[in-house]
Scaffold this motif. Structure first.
Motif: not given
Length: 280
Positions: A173-190
């Motif tokens: 809630x704190x992250x989103x309230x500060x304008x942060x973005x959350x992405x799930x089901x997302x893998x870092x490849x490089x």
């Protein structure tokens, strides 16, 4: 490049200012979301990337959820003790109910030779709430204690149960309230450094950031390798944990399970915690 920093800002805000505005954090457990929340709250543009479909899928979601000062390495104990003020006074709007509730801990050992003095010798990390008790008294407080196999016992009245779900969601809630973005089901490849920035390639597209934070827990080496950083030997492993029906304990009343203390081996080999109608 020179950077002028306003020294009136708090240390984390100054650090954010110095390291850049855009931050990518890999890992949606308690470490990742808490770092993301505080950085975003202090002005950074934060993107949190989680490989699983939901946040807190692994370690955080399976935590024993207990705040215990008298547990672990002395450095860990000092960190635990310093966190108490946050739990008692979380940032406004992040918690609708208390994050901690009372649940004592009984610590036992089947050997009288357990190095207890070593565990509680550091006066800066040992809390005064821990005291030795007769084994029979420990068994009265915690019927799970087997007096025929227990040599020494301690009770920690200052231990508290953590509402991990509320804590984690508070940071979200704190992250989103500060304008942060959350992405799930997302893998870092490089992830590749390019000038003063990072180019992070994910299954959801490319992200450019000034700073890349690896908060992937047991999968930290996987993320490190993707970023061209030498792994340090982290290995994801299965935990040996299981639930036992409360009916296995004579006289157990699920409606009063919150009154039972958590039971921990002094050598940190195992623990048992009441969890509703079951034992973890």
């Amino acid at each position: 490049m020179s950077i002028a920093i306003d020294r009136s800002l708090d240390p984390l805000r100054r650090y954010c200012w110095a390291m850049g505005d855009r931050v990518v954090i890999v890992g949606g457990g308690i470490a990742g979301v808490s770092a993301a929340a505080f950085l975003a709250d202090r002005g950074a543009e934060v993107t949190l990337v989680e490989r699983e479909p939901t946040l807190a899928y692994h370690t955080t979601g399976r935590s024993a959820a207990q705040w215990i000062v008298n547990y672990g390495h002395p450095a860990t104990r000092r960190l635990t003790a310093s966190s108490r003020d946050f739990f008692d006074h979380p940032p406004p709007g992040t918690a609708d109910s208390p994050l901690l509730c009372e649940r004592p801990v009984v610590m036992v050992s089947d050997s009288p030779d357990t190095p207890v003095d070593d565990q509680f010798a550091d006066p800066e990390s040992a809390a005064p709430s821990m005291e030795p008790v007769p084994v029979a008294e420990a068994a009265e407080l915690c019927p799970m204690v087997d007096i025929t196999r227990t040599s020494i016992a301690f009770i920690d009245h200052g231990s508290m149960e953590i509402d991990v779900g509320a804590l984690h969601q508070g940071f979200v809630r704190m992250l989103r309230g500060a304008g942060g973005t959350i992405t799930t089901a997302t893998r870092v490849d490089a992830a590749r450094p390019k000038g003063d920035r990072w180019t992070v390639e994910t299954t959801g597209g490319e992200i450019v950031a000034d700073v890349l934070v690896n908060a992937a827990g047991a999968w930290g080496d996987v993320v490190a390798a993707a970023a061209g950083i030498t792994p340090i030997g982290l290995q994801p492993r299965r935990r040996t944990a299981f639930m036992v029906p409360g009916s296995a304990m004579p006289g157990f009343d699920a409606a009063r399970s919150h009154e039972w203390p958590m039971l921990i081996d002094l050598a940190h080999r195992w623990y048992v915690k009441p969890d509703g109608a079951q034992f973890l």
